[in-house]
Structure formats: structure tokens, C-alpha cells
Design a protein around this motif. Structure first.
Motif, PDB file in Angstrom:
ATOM      1  N   ALA A 209      46.052  -4.260  20.112  1.00  0.00           N
ATOM      2  CA  ALA A 209      45.614  -4.744  21.432  1.00  0.00           C
ATOM      3  C   ALA A 209      46.659  -5.632  22.090  1.00  0.00           C
ATOM      4  CB  ALA A 209      44.285  -5.495  21.301  1.00  0.00           C
ATOM      5  N   ASP A 210      47.545  -6.215  21.319  1.00  0.00           N
ATOM      6  CA  ASP A 210      48.610  -7.045  21.884  1.00  0.00           C
ATOM      7  C   ASP A 210      49.772  -6.206  22.408  1.00  0.00           C
ATOM      8  OD1 ASP A 210      47.263  -9.447  21.337  1.00  0.00           O
ATOM      9  OD2 ASP A 210      48.074  -9.504  19.294  1.00  0.00           O
ATOM     10  N   LYS A 211      49.720  -4.902  22.157  1.00  0.00           N
ATOM     11  CA  LYS A 211      50.809  -4.019  22.592  1.00  0.00           C
ATOM     12  C   LYS A 211      50.275  -2.920  23.506  1.00  0.00           C
ATOM     13  CE  LYS A 211      53.456  -5.158  18.551  1.00  0.00           C
ATOM     14  NZ  LYS A 211      54.116  -4.699  17.337  1.00  0.00           N
ATOM     15  N   ILE A 212      49.272  -3.261  24.293  1.00  0.00           N
ATOM     16  CA  ILE A 212      48.625  -2.276  25.163  1.00  0.00           C
ATOM     17  C   ILE A 212      49.593  -1.694  26.184  1.00  0.00           C
ATOM     18  CG2 ILE A 212      47.714  -3.950  26.836  1.00  0.00           C
ATOM     19  CD1 ILE A 212      45.687  -0.990  25.649  1.00  0.00           C
ATOM     20  N   GLU A 213      50.537  -2.501  26.675  1.00  0.00           N
ATOM     21  CA  GLU A 213      51.503  -1.993  27.660  1.00  0.00           C
ATOM     22  C   GLU A 213      52.399  -0.930  27.040  1.00  0.00           C
ATOM     23  OE1 GLU A 213      53.518  -5.286  29.458  1.00  0.00           O
ATOM     24  OE2 GLU A 213      51.665  -6.072  30.341  1.00  0.00           O
TER      25      GLU A 213
ATOM     26  N   GLY B  36      49.830  22.782  28.539  1.00  0.00           N
ATOM     27  CA  GLY B  36      48.487  22.269  28.325  1.00  0.00           C
ATOM     28  C   GLY B  36      47.947  21.621  29.586  1.00  0.00           C
ATOM     29  N   THR B  37      46.735  21.165  29.504  1.00  0.00           N
ATOM     30  CA  THR B  37      46.117  20.390  30.575  1.00  0.00           C
ATOM     31  C   THR B  37      45.682  19.069  29.969  1.00  0.00           C
ATOM     32  OG1 THR B  37      45.299  22.377  31.660  1.00  0.00           O
ATOM     33  CG2 THR B  37      44.224  20.297  32.252  1.00  0.00           C
ATOM     34  N   HIS B  38      46.328  18.005  30.394  1.00  0.00           N
ATOM     35  CA  HIS B  38      45.971  16.683  29.857  1.00  0.00           C
ATOM     36  C   HIS B  38      44.851  16.116  30.713  1.00  0.00           C
ATOM     37  CE1 HIS B  38      46.276  13.055  27.610  1.00  0.00           C
ATOM     38  NE2 HIS B  38      47.330  13.518  26.945  1.00  0.00           N
ATOM     39  N   HIS B  39      43.807  15.653  30.057  1.00  0.00           N
ATOM     40  CA  HIS B  39      42.652  15.095  30.762  1.00  0.00           C
ATOM     41  C   HIS B  39      42.708  13.579  30.836  1.00  0.00           C
ATOM     42  CE1 HIS B  39      41.124  19.139  30.462  1.00  0.00           C
ATOM     43  NE2 HIS B  39      41.244  19.085  29.149  1.00  0.00           N
ATOM     44  N   GLY B  40      43.740  12.985  30.254  1.00  0.00           N
ATOM     45  CA  GLY B  40      43.957  11.558  30.387  1.00  0.00           C
ATOM     46  C   GLY B  40      43.783  10.765  29.107  1.00  0.00           C
ATOM     47  N   TYR B  41      44.241   9.533  29.210  1.00  0.00           N
ATOM     48  CA  TYR B  41      44.044   8.527  28.170  1.00  0.00           C
ATOM     49  C   TYR B  41      42.972   7.577  28.656  1.00  0.00           C
ATOM     50  CZ  TYR B  41      47.973   9.890  25.299  1.00  0.00           C
ATOM     51  OH  TYR B  41      48.800  10.586  24.458  1.00  0.00           O
ATOM     52  N   PHE B  42      42.157   7.110  27.754  1.00  0.00           N
ATOM     53  CA  PHE B  42      41.049   6.227  28.076  1.00  0.00           C
ATOM     54  C   PHE B  42      41.219   4.972  27.237  1.00  0.00           C
ATOM     55  CE2 PHE B  42      40.041  10.574  28.854  1.00  0.00           C
ATOM     56  CZ  PHE B  42      39.476  10.546  30.120  1.00  0.00           C
ATOM     57  N   LEU B  43      41.489   3.865  27.922  1.00  0.00           N
ATOM     58  CA  LEU B  43      41.872   2.618  27.274  1.00  0.00           C
ATOM     59  C   LEU B  43      40.686   1.666  27.164  1.00  0.00           C
ATOM     60  CD1 LEU B  43      45.203   2.194  29.238  1.00  0.00           C
ATOM     61  CD2 LEU B  43      44.872   3.241  27.005  1.00  0.00           C
ATOM     62  N   PRO B  44      40.788   0.700  26.253  1.00  0.00           N
ATOM     63  CA  PRO B  44      39.687  -0.252  26.085  1.00  0.00           C
ATOM     64  C   PRO B  44      39.392  -1.008  27.376  1.00  0.00           C
ATOM     65  CG  PRO B  44      41.354  -0.549  24.371  1.00  0.00           C
ATOM     66  CD  PRO B  44      41.908   0.416  25.366  1.00  0.00           C
ATOM     67  N   SER B  45      38.123  -1.215  27.605  1.00  0.00           N
ATOM     68  CA  SER B  45      37.680  -2.023  28.748  1.00  0.00           C
ATOM     69  C   SER B  45      36.639  -3.017  28.248  1.00  0.00           C
ATOM     70  CB  SER B  45      37.104  -1.119  29.844  1.00  0.00           C
ATOM     71  OG  SER B  45      36.633  -1.889  30.919  1.00  0.00           O
ATOM     72  N   GLU B  46      35.472  -2.522  27.930  1.00  0.00           N
ATOM     73  CA  GLU B  46      34.418  -3.335  27.309  1.00  0.00           C
ATOM     74  C   GLU B  46      34.249  -2.837  25.878  1.00  0.00           C
ATOM     75  OE1 GLU B  46      32.762  -5.925  28.721  1.00  0.00           O
ATOM     76  OE2 GLU B  46      34.024  -5.678  30.490  1.00  0.00           O
ATOM     77  N   GLY B  47      33.770  -3.692  25.025  1.00  0.00           N
ATOM     78  CA  GLY B  47      33.564  -3.268  23.634  1.00  0.00           C
ATOM     79  C   GLY B  47      34.830  -3.456  22.817  1.00  0.00           C
TER      80      GLY B  47
ATOM     81  N   SER C 124      38.387  -3.681  21.512  1.00  0.00           N
ATOM     82  CA  SER C 124      39.630  -3.901  22.247  1.00  0.00           C
ATOM     83  C   SER C 124      40.796  -3.131  21.631  1.00  0.00           C
ATOM     84  CB  SER C 124      39.973  -5.395  22.279  1.00  0.00           C
ATOM     85  OG  SER C 124      40.208  -5.858  20.954  1.00  0.00           O
ATOM     86  N   ASP C 125      40.552  -2.438  20.526  1.00  0.00           N
ATOM     87  CA  ASP C 125      41.654  -1.763  19.840  1.00  0.00           C
ATOM     88  C   ASP C 125      41.427  -0.265  19.655  1.00  0.00           C
ATOM     89  OD1 ASP C 125      39.624  -1.945  17.973  1.00  0.00           O
ATOM     90  OD2 ASP C 125      40.933  -2.536  16.325  1.00  0.00           O
TER      91      ASP C 125
END
Length: 111
Positions: free
Chosen positions: A12-16, A34-45, A47-48
Motif C-alpha cells: 500500500a505504500d507503493k501504490i503509485e 487482448g481487451t483490458h477491462h482495467g485495474y481496480f485499486l483499493p478504495s474502501e476496505g 488497502s492492499d
């Protein structure tokens, strides 16, 4: 079609660093057909924990991407980024298939 679901345990300290890793792979997967549908990053809940989804027309196309990416300089650079920064602690990979309307059973319990 096959969709690959990745679950990442990240630092979580290296999210960037992880965000940069994700940006690179979205472009690379798309470049390899391929078709990339995206990355989904922590928001709530948690953090890692982060997720990614991408699809290929079939398992053979995915395997070709895996083979081709092993010798691609940009792919190797993205892998090095994750390794050198330590932004990814571990990951899990799952293979999914979409539910096709034609394969739905008739009668019985509905969802």
C-alpha cells in the motif's frame, strides 16, 4: 472468449508504482490483441488488494500473448518495474468464461 482475473496483494505504500505498472499492462495487453477491462485499486476496505481483468478471444490467443510477451522489451520492462519496486507482494490468476445466453438451462432455479 476467456477472461483472466488477477487478484494482487500490493504494498500500500507503493501504490503509485503499482498504478504505473497497471497503466503499462493495459496498453500492452491491448497491443497483443487482448481487451483490458482495467485495474481496480483499493478504495474502501482492504488497502492492499487490487484486481485486474482482461480478455482474449480464446485460450490459444492468451497462450500466444504469454509466449510473445516473454521476449517483448516493453513487457520485460513492466515486469522489472514491479520486481524492482516491490509494489506487488503476490498475485493469483483465475480463468473465467462468460455465461452465454444460449447455454443457460431451462427451468429450475434462476439467479
Amino acid at each position: 472468449m476467456i477472461t483472466i482475473h488477477l487478484k494482487y496483494e500490493i504494498d500500500a505504500d507503493k501504490i503509485e508504482d503499482f498504478e504505473e505498472y497497471g497503466r503499462r499492462w493495459v496498453r500492452l495487453v491491448n497491443r497483443f490483441g487482448g481487451t483490458h477491462h482495467g485495474y481496480f485499486l483499493p478504495s474502501e476496505g482492504d488497502s492492499d488488494i487490487a484486481y485486474a481483468l482482461f480478455s482474449f478471444p480464446g485460450l490459444a490467443a492468451y497462450e500466444q500473448y504469454r509466449t510473445d510477451s516473454m521476449s517483448d522489451p516493453e513487457c520485460q520492462e513492466a515486469i522489472r518495474l514491479a520486481r524492482d519496486t516491490g509494489c506487488i507482494r503476490r498475485y493469483e490468476r483465475r480463468f473465467l468464461r462468460p455465461l452465454d445466453g444460449a447455454s443457460q438451462p431451462t427451468g429450475g432455479v434462476t439467479g
